[in-house]
Write an enzyme that holds these catalytic residues in place. Structure first.
Site, PDB file in Angstrom:
ATOM      1  N   GLN A 171      -7.274  -2.180   4.326  1.00 10.11           N
ATOM      2  CA  GLN A 171      -6.321  -1.344   3.666  1.00 10.11           C
ATOM      3  C   GLN A 171      -6.963  -0.598   2.553  1.00 10.11           C
ATOM      4  O   GLN A 171      -6.418   0.445   2.006  1.00 10.11           O
ATOM      5  CB  GLN A 171      -5.025  -2.302   3.224  1.00 10.11           C
ATOM      6  CG  GLN A 171      -4.052  -1.465   2.524  1.00 10.11           C
ATOM      7  CD  GLN A 171      -2.691  -2.355   2.220  1.00 10.11           C
ATOM      8  OE1 GLN A 171      -1.996  -2.754   3.467  1.00 10.11           O
ATOM      9  NE2 GLN A 171      -2.491  -2.965   0.996  1.00 10.11           N
ATOM     10  N   LYS A 204      -8.262   3.586   2.295  1.00 12.97           N
ATOM     11  CA  LYS A 204      -7.418   4.870   1.942  1.00 12.97           C
ATOM     12  C   LYS A 204      -7.837   5.464   0.650  1.00 12.97           C
ATOM     13  O   LYS A 204      -7.948   6.656   0.575  1.00 12.97           O
ATOM     14  CB  LYS A 204      -5.917   4.409   2.176  1.00 12.97           C
ATOM     15  CG  LYS A 204      -5.481   4.215   3.566  1.00 12.97           C
ATOM     16  CD  LYS A 204      -4.321   3.691   3.875  1.00 12.97           C
ATOM     17  CE  LYS A 204      -4.420   2.914   5.244  1.00 12.97           C
ATOM     18  NZ  LYS A 204      -5.265   1.518   5.108  1.00 12.97           N
ATOM     19  N   GLU A 258     -20.154  22.076 -14.677  1.00 15.91           N
ATOM     20  CA  GLU A 258     -20.651  20.803 -14.934  1.00 15.91           C
ATOM     21  C   GLU A 258     -20.001  19.605 -14.454  1.00 15.91           C
ATOM     22  O   GLU A 258     -20.171  18.600 -13.703  1.00 15.91           O
ATOM     23  CB  GLU A 258     -20.456  20.611 -16.542  1.00 15.91           C
ATOM     24  CG  GLU A 258     -21.670  21.474 -17.283  1.00 15.91           C
ATOM     25  CD  GLU A 258     -21.304  21.446 -18.647  1.00 15.91           C
ATOM     26  OE1 GLU A 258     -20.980  20.486 -19.462  1.00 15.91           O
ATOM     27  OE2 GLU A 258     -20.889  22.819 -19.119  1.00 15.91           O
ATOM     28  N   SER A 297     -15.610  25.483 -27.690  1.00 16.68           N
ATOM     29  CA  SER A 297     -15.700  24.233 -28.411  1.00 16.68           C
ATOM     30  C   SER A 297     -14.923  24.339 -29.695  1.00 16.68           C
ATOM     31  O   SER A 297     -14.581  25.433 -30.098  1.00 16.68           O
ATOM     32  CB  SER A 297     -17.125  24.191 -29.069  1.00 16.68           C
ATOM     33  OG  SER A 297     -17.326  23.476 -30.085  1.00 16.68           O
ATOM     34  N   LYS A 349     -19.490  29.039 -28.868  1.00 17.92           N
ATOM     35  CA  LYS A 349     -19.790  28.395 -27.614  1.00 17.92           C
ATOM     36  C   LYS A 349     -18.907  28.718 -26.366  1.00 17.92           C
ATOM     37  O   LYS A 349     -17.687  29.102 -26.572  1.00 17.92           O
ATOM     38  CB  LYS A 349     -19.763  26.778 -27.708  1.00 17.92           C
ATOM     39  CG  LYS A 349     -20.582  26.026 -28.894  1.00 17.92           C
ATOM     40  CD  LYS A 349     -22.032  25.924 -27.909  1.00 17.92           C
ATOM     41  CE  LYS A 349     -21.552  24.625 -27.146  1.00 17.92           C
ATOM     42  NZ  LYS A 349     -22.946  23.785 -26.589  1.00 17.92           N
ATOM     43  N   SER A 374       0.738  -1.234   0.134  1.00 17.55           N
ATOM     44  CA  SER A 374       0.168  -0.035   0.001  1.00 17.55           C
ATOM     45  C   SER A 374       0.851   1.349  -0.149  1.00 17.55           C
ATOM     46  O   SER A 374       0.352   2.248  -0.068  1.00 17.55           O
ATOM     47  CB  SER A 374      -0.947   0.043   1.371  1.00 17.55           C
ATOM     48  OG  SER A 374      -0.230  -0.159   2.469  1.00 17.55           O
ATOM     49  N   ASN A 428     -18.931  27.292 -22.615  1.00 17.28           N
ATOM     50  CA  ASN A 428     -19.548  26.233 -21.742  1.00 17.28           C
ATOM     51  C   ASN A 428     -18.926  26.430 -20.313  1.00 17.28           C
ATOM     52  O   ASN A 428     -17.931  26.619 -19.982  1.00 17.28           O
ATOM     53  CB  ASN A 428     -18.946  24.688 -22.413  1.00 17.28           C
ATOM     54  CG  ASN A 428     -19.278  24.747 -23.865  1.00 17.28           C
ATOM     55  OD1 ASN A 428     -20.506  24.927 -24.191  1.00 17.28           O
ATOM     56  ND2 ASN A 428     -18.451  23.947 -24.573  1.00 17.28           N
ATOM     57  N   HIS A 438     -41.463  21.995  -9.864  1.00 18.73           N
ATOM     58  CA  HIS A 438     -41.320  21.082 -11.097  1.00 18.73           C
ATOM     59  C   HIS A 438     -40.844  22.051 -11.909  1.00 18.73           C
ATOM     60  O   HIS A 438     -41.290  21.622 -13.237  1.00 18.73           O
ATOM     61  CB  HIS A 438     -42.836  21.024 -11.338  1.00 18.73           C
ATOM     62  CG  HIS A 438     -43.561  20.404 -10.350  1.00 18.73           C
ATOM     63  ND1 HIS A 438     -43.708  19.050  -9.769  1.00 18.73           N
ATOM     64  CD2 HIS A 438     -44.410  21.110  -9.285  1.00 18.73           C
ATOM     65  CE1 HIS A 438     -44.651  19.070  -8.653  1.00 18.73           C
ATOM     66  NE2 HIS A 438     -44.922  20.162  -8.382  1.00 18.73           N
ATOM     67  N   TYR A 443      -9.067  -6.491  13.118  1.00 12.90           N
ATOM     68  CA  TYR A 443      -8.591  -6.087  12.077  1.00 12.90           C
ATOM     69  C   TYR A 443      -8.480  -7.130  10.866  1.00 12.90           C
ATOM     70  O   TYR A 443      -8.349  -8.258  11.185  1.00 12.90           O
ATOM     71  CB  TYR A 443      -7.166  -5.551  12.257  1.00 12.90           C
ATOM     72  CG  TYR A 443      -6.545  -5.183  10.907  1.00 12.90           C
ATOM     73  CD1 TYR A 443      -6.708  -3.615  10.581  1.00 12.90           C
ATOM     74  CD2 TYR A 443      -5.696  -5.982  10.127  1.00 12.90           C
ATOM     75  CE1 TYR A 443      -6.192  -3.307   9.381  1.00 12.90           C
ATOM     76  CE2 TYR A 443      -5.369  -5.525   9.182  1.00 12.90           C
ATOM     77  CZ  TYR A 443      -5.168  -4.170   8.709  1.00 12.90           C
ATOM     78  OH  TYR A 443      -4.668  -3.935   7.501  1.00 12.90           O
TER      79      TYR A 443
HETATM   80  N1  ARG Z   1      -1.284  -1.174   5.605  1.00 11.39           N
HETATM   81  C1  ARG Z   1      -1.980  -1.679   6.509  1.00 11.39           C
HETATM   82  C2  ARG Z   1      -3.496  -1.157   6.287  1.00 11.39           C
HETATM   83  O1  ARG Z   1      -3.688  -0.069   5.755  1.00 11.39           O
HETATM   84  C3  ARG Z   1      -1.507  -1.596   7.818  1.00 11.39           C
HETATM   85  C4  ARG Z   1      -1.920  -2.342   8.953  1.00 11.39           C
HETATM   86  C5  ARG Z   1      -1.542  -3.982   8.627  1.00 11.39           C
HETATM   87  N2  ARG Z   1      -1.574  -4.759   9.624  1.00 11.39           N
HETATM   88  C6  ARG Z   1      -1.514  -5.964   9.432  1.00 11.39           C
HETATM   89  N3  ARG Z   1      -1.465  -6.791  10.341  1.00 11.39           N
HETATM   90  N4  ARG Z   1      -1.192  -6.515   8.275  1.00 11.39           N
HETATM   91  O2  ARG Z   1      -4.518  -1.391   6.871  1.00 11.39           O
END
Ligand code: ARG
Length: 467
Positions: free
Chosen positions: A330, A333, A298, A285, A291, A31, A293, A164, A325
């Protein structure tokens, strides 16, 4: 000093593993490509954790000094773009920790005492989001102020109000804009609410069950500016409802922006001609030379789609997860990052666009004068003369029919013709039929009478500027 186990990541977590990680698996599970964005929060969290460990005598004062020195250098390296992010080290946490150990040796290896990446990443994400929330709150206020400034100049500008998308009753253009100020004010309230629940500390939950070290969680919370602690370790490492709430807030805010953007697009079209946007917010355009725009409006409307999509991603991501967890998290994000980026950029540019909008009061007034927007006022006039509302409604319907047949406005019908429809109609009916009279009549709290609108503007101004 012993070697740095994080250098060979296949051995990082344990000697148990007998073969290196498959290259494809490594790329699939890493990640660091996106979560490096959390580096600042990660370092802040580690510093607070290390200081607490030293205060609790879990690590030595010298270890803390080494960790502080190392993390400071790492921060500088990242800021200067000199930090070497390694895919093999999977994520932002392991990258920073490995570099720390490289720089300061054993002290770096002691940092993770009483901590897991599970409570670490939850802490980082909350810290990061809290700061973004504060930035977005400021942008929301900016957009409201931009709307308010235009509203102030147009309390007496009459436009057709629609239901309306059919002309309904005349309203003040300021009143129309203030409707959006109300929406964004509620968004700001929602955001403050999200902040309160985001700003709680997971650290101390460790992997899932808490830890046997004598951690002082309150001290860490205090140092990081958290308002409280996550009180259940399993919940602390696993739930992402603060991110869901944020995405829900953001989706609603984007829907509000989208409605405003849609109106601006309509208003700018030749069929309405209510406003004009400066060239810097428009594009031309490549084929039609005439035009201009409203692309920014938009796109603001269109980008609501991806933010709503992110909310769906996050909800779906969460729904099947058993405690505690799971690596699924992950995936929280990228949707969250893009939600923040999209919303912030949209709020900023829409505030500027609203500020640059050129309003055309004459066109607004002319549109209000078409479409029999004051028909209700004639009915109300008759009611004031004692005619039951349903009967008055019927009389006015006949008046509108007559005006339509002659191609004139209600106010242009000669008095004798009106009186033929109902004997109670007298000379003073004219006043009720003017746009100004119609507007002024709606002086109920929250109504469109300019006097009332000015009261609302003042209330918002005090709320937004504190004076
Ligand atoms: N990169 C992981 C996440 O975004 C961090 C936590 C990972 N923990 C684990 N035990 N693999 O969630």
């Amino acid at each position: 000093m012993a070697g740095n186990p994080l250098d060979k990541k296949s051995q990082a977590w344990s000697a148990l593993f007998s073969e290196p990680m498959d290259a494809l698996v490594q790329r699939y599970t890493a990640s660091v490509g996106f979560d490096r964005r959390l580096w600042h929060a990660d370092i802040a969290g580690s510093l607070a954790h290390a200081r607490m460990l030293a205060a609790q005598r879990v690590i030595a004062a010298q270890d803390l000094a080494d960790i502080e020195r190392g993390l400071q250098q790492i921060g500088q390296e990242i800021e200067a773009g000199r930090f070497e992010w390694k895919l093999e080290l999977e994520d932002v946490h392991l990258n920073i920790e490995a570099r720390l150990t490289q720089l300061v040796g054993d002290a770096g290896k002691r940092l993770h005492t009483g901590r897991s990446r599970n409570d670490q990443v939850a802490t980082d994400l909350r810290l990061w989001l809290r700061d973004e929330i504060d930035a977005i709150a400021a942008l929301l206020a900016q957009l409201q102020r931009a709307l308010l400034a235009v509203a102030e100049a147009h309390t007496d500008t009459v436009m057709p109000g629609y239901t309306h998308l059919q002309v309904a009753q005349p309203v003040s253009f300021a009143h129309h804009l203030l409707a959006y100020v109300e929406m964004f004010a509620r968004d700001a309230e929602r955001l403050a609410d999200v902040r309160a629940r985001t700003n709680r500390l997971p650290l101390g939950a460790a992997a899932l069950a808490g830890t046997s070290y004598p951690l002082d969680r309150e001290a860490v919370a205090h140092e990081l500016g958290f308002d409280g602690l996550c009180e259940n370790s399993l919940d602390a490492v696993s739930d992402r409802d603060f991110a869901l709430e944020f995405a829900a807030f953001a989706s609603i805010a984007m829907v509000h922006v989208s409605r405003l953007a849609e109106e601006i697009v309509l208003w700018m079209s030749q069929n309405f001609g209510f406003v004009d946007l400066p060239d810097r917010y428009c594009t031309g355009s490549s084929i039609m030379p005439q035009k201009r725009n409203p692309d920014v409006a938009e796109l603001a409307r269109g980008k609501s789609g991806r933010v709503i999509g992110h909310l769906m991603s996050l909800l779906t991501l969460m729904k099947g997860q058993p405690l505690a967890y799971n690596k699924d998290n992950q995936e929280d994000k990228e949707p969250l990052f893009d939600t923040v980026d999209t919303l912030a950029a949209t709020l900023r540019i829409v505030a500027e666009m609203v500020g640059g909008m050129r309003v055309k009061p004459e066109a607004l007034r002319a549109a209000a004068a078409r479409g029999y927007a004051t028909a209700t006022d004639l009915a109300d006039y008759l009611v004031r003369k004692g005619v039951p509302f349903r009967d008055a409604h019927e009389v006015v319907a006949h008046a509108v029919k007559l005006a339509l047949a002659r191609g004139v406005d209600l106010a242009e019908l000669p008095l004798p013709d009106l009186r033929a429809l109902h004997p109670q109609i007298a000379d003073d009916a004219r006043d009720a039929l003017t746009l100004k009279g119609s507007l002024n009549a709606r002086a109920v709290r929250g109504g469109t009478a300019p006097a009332q609108v000015r009261v609302q503007i003042e209330r918002h101004r005090q709320r937004l500027t504190g004076n």
